[in-house]
Design a protein around this motif. Structure first.
Motif, PDB file in Angstrom:
ATOM      1  N   ASN A 124      48.123  -6.919 -51.235  1.00 52.56           N
ATOM      2  CA  ASN A 124      47.102  -5.898 -51.489  1.00 52.56           C
ATOM      3  C   ASN A 124      46.116  -5.790 -50.331  1.00 52.56           C
ATOM      4  O   ASN A 124      45.662  -4.697 -49.970  1.00 52.56           O
ATOM      5  CB  ASN A 124      46.362  -6.188 -52.804  1.00 52.56           C
ATOM      6  N   LEU A 125      45.798  -6.929 -49.690  1.00 53.42           N
ATOM      7  CA  LEU A 125      44.905  -6.909 -48.531  1.00 53.42           C
ATOM      8  C   LEU A 125      45.627  -6.303 -47.325  1.00 53.42           C
ATOM      9  O   LEU A 125      45.014  -5.568 -46.542  1.00 53.42           O
ATOM     10  CB  LEU A 125      44.411  -8.315 -48.207  1.00 53.42           C
ATOM     11  N   GLN A 126      46.909  -6.582 -47.197  1.00 54.67           N
ATOM     12  CA  GLN A 126      47.702  -5.969 -46.125  1.00 54.67           C
ATOM     13  C   GLN A 126      47.662  -4.448 -46.217  1.00 54.67           C
ATOM     14  O   GLN A 126      47.443  -3.755 -45.217  1.00 54.67           O
ATOM     15  CB  GLN A 126      49.156  -6.434 -46.198  1.00 54.67           C
ATOM     16  N   GLU A 127      47.887  -3.930 -47.417  1.00 54.33           N
ATOM     17  CA  GLU A 127      47.891  -2.483 -47.616  1.00 54.33           C
ATOM     18  C   GLU A 127      46.513  -1.890 -47.355  1.00 54.33           C
ATOM     19  O   GLU A 127      46.376  -0.806 -46.778  1.00 54.33           O
ATOM     20  CB  GLU A 127      48.360  -2.149 -49.034  1.00 54.33           C
ATOM     21  N   GLN A 128      45.488  -2.596 -47.793  1.00 47.59           N
ATOM     22  CA  GLN A 128      44.108  -2.148 -47.560  1.00 47.59           C
ATOM     23  C   GLN A 128      43.811  -2.107 -46.073  1.00 47.59           C
ATOM     24  O   GLN A 128      43.249  -1.116 -45.568  1.00 47.59           O
ATOM     25  CB  GLN A 128      43.153  -3.110 -48.260  1.00 47.59           C
ATOM     26  N   ASP A 129      44.203  -3.159 -45.353  1.00 42.04           N
ATOM     27  CA  ASP A 129      43.973  -3.208 -43.911  1.00 42.04           C
ATOM     28  C   ASP A 129      44.811  -2.155 -43.187  1.00 42.04           C
ATOM     29  O   ASP A 129      44.339  -1.543 -42.217  1.00 42.04           O
ATOM     30  CB  ASP A 129      44.319  -4.598 -43.362  1.00 42.04           C
ATOM     31  N   LYS A 130      46.042  -1.964 -43.627  1.00 42.17           N
ATOM     32  CA  LYS A 130      46.914  -0.971 -42.998  1.00 42.17           C
ATOM     33  C   LYS A 130      46.292   0.422 -43.061  1.00 42.17           C
ATOM     34  O   LYS A 130      46.250   1.155 -42.061  1.00 42.17           O
ATOM     35  CB  LYS A 130      48.286  -0.973 -43.680  1.00 42.17           C
ATOM     36  N   GLU A 131      45.795   0.773 -44.214  1.00 44.79           N
ATOM     37  CA  GLU A 131      45.155   2.076 -44.385  1.00 44.79           C
ATOM     38  C   GLU A 131      43.914   2.189 -43.511  1.00 44.79           C
ATOM     39  O   GLU A 131      43.671   3.219 -42.871  1.00 44.79           O
ATOM     40  CB  GLU A 131      44.790   2.280 -45.855  1.00 44.79           C
ATOM     41  N   PHE A 132      43.132   1.117 -43.463  1.00 44.26           N
ATOM     42  CA  PHE A 132      41.908   1.110 -42.669  1.00 44.26           C
ATOM     43  C   PHE A 132      42.217   1.221 -41.177  1.00 44.26           C
ATOM     44  O   PHE A 132      41.579   2.005 -40.449  1.00 44.26           O
ATOM     45  CB  PHE A 132      41.114  -0.173 -42.951  1.00 44.26           C
TER      46      PHE A 132
END
Length: 373
Positions: free
Chosen positions: A316-324
């Motif tokens: 979930n943090l990976q996806e959040q960082d990817k979007e950011f």
């Protein structure tokens, strides 16, 4: 993603390093290189009785008529935070320098503010020109080499040199150390000191020249290191640096908060090391970080093997960082997918100062002297 690899019998480095070699006992070249490093005269001299006192007295003497007597770089991470703590314990008067490349996590910023206030250390923050730096990071991503942290690492060196020169200070005390950072994998990343490589990548993928980015080429290095006689000191090497103990001290004394894995105080570094390097290149830098702790007897191989299995970067943090990261760099999902799908290349696929130095043999010694800085 990582696949089955041959692994060293002493540390946890494996054949994801394509240049790794093993002896008849299955021990890798990284283990052997680290052991050699500990026997080098320059390293042994730091461990001699009175060596640290001699260094501190020299720094104090040089800076006796100045507001500060040395420079320290701060990122909010363990090593730089403990360095700040240690430098104050030694009675020095440092100026802290932080380079803001636009990717600091809130936790890193909070850590820096808290521990500098606690230690009563002044801070000088250098903010990079975001538009140009963003273009440089994108150029490195498009180059498809595993070197996309170089724009930050090189700028840090340049910024610390410049601030030291501006304040007339000769000593930069850095958190880099042999105990926890005693190895390197050229296939995983190289060219950090290579200005020709950096400006070449930018020019090739943007059609422009870098104008505001802080850098150190051969001319700048000669100015800082030879004319200004600025020295980099790995102060932690003068002590038996234990990372667990350092974390305990800065948590208790400075209210420092942990951010997870090494260098994860930067959102970009967290995403690059934790996602891009693994998914595109199959490189897990945690192997090197944990192996360093094995070499310095701060962790057993069994503990490291269990640690490498742990998920330190949740999906979930990976996806959040990817979007950011995509939004901040101004790339679409499709454009990022193209970057990830481009076949991997390496340092030698592009022009660089190192190629010139290797062509003209008399420059090699200068290059390697700079590289060790």
């Amino acid at each position: 993603m990582e696949t089955n690899q041959r692994i060293c019998s002493k540390c946890i480095m494996d054949t994801s390093d394509p240049d790794i070699t093993f002896d008849e006992k299955g021990v890798c070249n990284h283990c052997r290189d680290y052991a050699k490093c500990l026997k080098e005269p320059a390293y042994l001299a730091k461990k001699q009785p009175g060596a640290v006192d001699c260094l501190v007295n020299k720094i104090k003497q040089e800076g006796r008529r100045k507001k500060y007597d040395c420079i320290i770089g701060v990122s909010g991470g363990v090593d730089s935070t403990y360095t700040a703590y240690l430098v104050k314990q030694l009675g020095l008067r440092p100026l802290a320098v932080h380079m803001d490349n636009g990717w600091d996590s809130e936790l890193a910023v909070d850590n820096i503010k808290k521990f500098l206030n606690k230690l009563n250390i002044d801070l000088c923050t250098i903010v990079l020109d975001w538009e140009e730096f963003k273009e440089l990071q994108l150029a490195f991503l498009k180059s498809s080499t595993p070197d996309s942290e170089i724009p930050t690492d090189h700028a840090i060196i340049a910024v610390l040199y410049k601030v030291a020169a501006d304040y007339g200070l000769r000593y930069i005390l850095c958190g880099h150390n042999t105990a926890t950072e005693g190895g390197g994998v050229p296939a995983w990343s190289q060219g950090h000191a290579d200005w020709g490589y950096i400006k070449g990548i930018y020019s090739q993928f943007t059609g422009k020249n870098l104008k505001k980015y802080p850098h150190v080429g051969p001319i700048e290095f000669a100015y800082y290191a030879i004319l200004k006689r600025i020295q980099w000191i790995q102060i932690l090497d003068y002590f038996d640096y234990d990372k667990k103990q350092a974390v305990k001290i800065i948590e208790q004394e400075l209210n420092w908060r942990n951010y997870g894995s090494k260098h994860y105080e930067s959102i970009y570094t967290r995403f690059y090391q934790g996602y891009i390097l693994l998914e595109k290149f199959g490189f897990n830098k945690r192997r090197l970080h944990l192996s360093s702790l094995i070499w310095s007897n701060q962790m057993t191989r069994e503990e490291a093997l269990e640690k490498i299995k742990e998920i330190d970067y949740p999906k979930n943090l990976q996806e959040q960082d990817k979007e950011f990261v995509q939004k901040k760099l101004g790339v679409t999902e499709k454009e990022f997918g193209k970057i990830m799908a481009t076949p991997p290349k390496n340092f030698w696929d592009y022009p660089s100062d190192k190629k010139i130095f290797y062509k003209y043999k008399w420059l090699i010694r200068i290059y390697h002297h700079f590289k060790r800085r």
